[in-house]
Design a protein around this motif. Structure first.
Motif, PDB file in Angstrom:
ATOM      1  N   THR A  60      -6.082  11.747  -1.210  1.00 61.15           N
ATOM      2  CA  THR A  60      -6.319  10.325  -1.469  1.00 61.15           C
ATOM      3  C   THR A  60      -6.995   9.695  -0.265  1.00 61.15           C
ATOM      4  O   THR A  60      -6.657  10.002   0.880  1.00 61.15           O
ATOM      5  N   VAL A  65      -8.044   5.825   1.324  1.00 64.84           N
ATOM      6  CA  VAL A  65      -7.787   4.390   1.233  1.00 64.84           C
ATOM      7  C   VAL A  65      -8.739   3.668   2.183  1.00 64.84           C
ATOM      8  O   VAL A  65      -8.845   4.036   3.354  1.00 64.84           O
ATOM      9  N   LEU A 118       0.825  -1.204   0.000  1.00 62.53           N
ATOM     10  CA  LEU A 118       0.000   0.000   0.000  1.00 62.53           C
ATOM     11  C   LEU A 118       0.860   1.256   0.000  1.00 62.53           C
ATOM     12  O   LEU A 118       0.661   2.164  -0.820  1.00 62.53           O
ATOM     13  N   LEU A 134       1.351   4.433  -2.528  1.00 60.67           N
ATOM     14  CA  LEU A 134       1.069   5.795  -2.091  1.00 60.67           C
ATOM     15  C   LEU A 134       2.286   6.697  -2.282  1.00 60.67           C
ATOM     16  O   LEU A 134       2.154   7.841  -2.731  1.00 60.67           O
ATOM     17  N   HIS A 150      -9.789   9.366  -5.081  1.00 64.47           N
ATOM     18  CA  HIS A 150      -9.003  10.591  -5.217  1.00 64.47           C
ATOM     19  C   HIS A 150      -9.949  11.781  -5.318  1.00 64.47           C
ATOM     20  O   HIS A 150     -10.957  11.712  -6.035  1.00 64.47           O
ATOM     21  N   PRO A 176      -4.996   9.181  -8.427  1.00 62.39           N
ATOM     22  CA  PRO A 176      -5.404   8.123  -7.510  1.00 62.39           C
ATOM     23  C   PRO A 176      -4.433   6.959  -7.536  1.00 62.39           C
ATOM     24  O   PRO A 176      -3.917   6.587  -8.575  1.00 62.39           O
ATOM     25  N   TRP A 186      -9.143  -0.474  -1.475  1.00 64.05           N
ATOM     26  CA  TRP A 186      -9.726   0.419  -2.478  1.00 64.05           C
ATOM     27  C   TRP A 186      -9.185   1.831  -2.238  1.00 64.05           C
ATOM     28  O   TRP A 186      -9.005   2.255  -1.093  1.00 64.05           O
ATOM     29  N   THR A 187      -8.953   2.560  -3.308  1.00 70.29           N
ATOM     30  CA  THR A 187      -8.530   3.947  -3.180  1.00 70.29           C
ATOM     31  C   THR A 187      -9.450   4.841  -3.994  1.00 70.29           C
ATOM     32  O   THR A 187     -10.094   4.409  -4.957  1.00 70.29           O
ATOM     33  N   LEU A 190      -6.873   7.200   5.806  1.00 71.73           N
ATOM     34  CA  LEU A 190      -6.702   5.755   5.833  1.00 71.73           C
ATOM     35  C   LEU A 190      -7.801   5.156   6.693  1.00 71.73           C
ATOM     36  O   LEU A 190      -7.928   5.513   7.870  1.00 71.73           O
TER      37      LEU A 190
END
Length: 201
Positions: free
Chosen positions: A148, A150, A33, A37, A183, A198, A180-181, A120
């Motif tokens: 972003t 997450v 992850l 990032l 943006h 993203p 999952w992310t 997060l």
């Protein structure tokens, strides 16, 4: 054993809350992850909000890798105490632990005008889809342009219901874990700490 993967505190061990109230993110998942990032420019210098923080492993990983400010939010008092102990042991600058319900903290943060570049979320499995969607909706006003978000959940969970303001990125799966992310575009889609787009998008 849970540890910080990389950065200023790389290799340092973290305490984990007792019992089944939290589910620490594995080192393997955190490494993958945060590699993504960092490649997106979403960590160094970022203002980070770690919700359902548990031991604080995600937020403390961000702090170790150069995040400017990290807020760890955890409702379980025992877990929050462990997160505080971990933060104190690592002595990373800019880390704060908040022992409160995520929903209540988001309301207070919005009233205070706080803004974040990276959020997060590793909610407990019992959290329902409606509750998660409500948290994401409450989080959206706290996000800076180019930020972003997450979400880490069981690989059996459905895709999060993102607020309209967020652009979904790709889903990544690591065994029983899915990440999952999304943006929030910047004014020129290049602002904020996450301005490279993203993660995984």
């Amino acid at each position: 054993m849970t540890r910080i993967v990389a950065g200023a505190a790389g290799g340092r061990r973290l305490k984990v809350p007792p019992g089944q109230t939290t589910r620490p993110t594995s080192d393997r998942v955190r490494e993958a992850l945060f590699s993504a990032l960092e490649a997106a420019g979403a960590v160094r210098g970022a203002r980070v909000l770690d919700l359902y923080a548990g031991s604080g492993a995600l937020g403390l990983e961000a702090a170790s890798r150069g995040a400017q400010r990290v807020v760890l939010v955890e409702a379980d008092r025992r877990a929050a105490q462990v997160a505080r102990a971990n933060a104190a042991a690592l002595a990373l600058p800019g880390v704060r632990v908040v022992a409160d319900r995520v929903e209540r903290h988001l309301g207070a943060a919005a009233a205070a005008g706080e803004r974040y570049d990276l959020a997060l979320l590793d909610p407990p499995y019992p959290l329902g889809e409606d509750e998660l969607a409500a948290v994401l909706a409450a989080l959206a006003p706290l996000l800076a342009p180019g930020s972003t978000v997450v979400v880490e959940r069981s690989s059996r969970s459905p895709r999060p219901r993102w607020p309209a303001a967020l652009e979904p990125g790709r889903e990544r799966r690591y065994g029983e874990t899915a990440v999952w992310t999304a943006h929030l575009p910047g004014d020129d889609d290049g602002g904020g700490a996450g301005g490279d787009g993203p993660v995984g998008g």
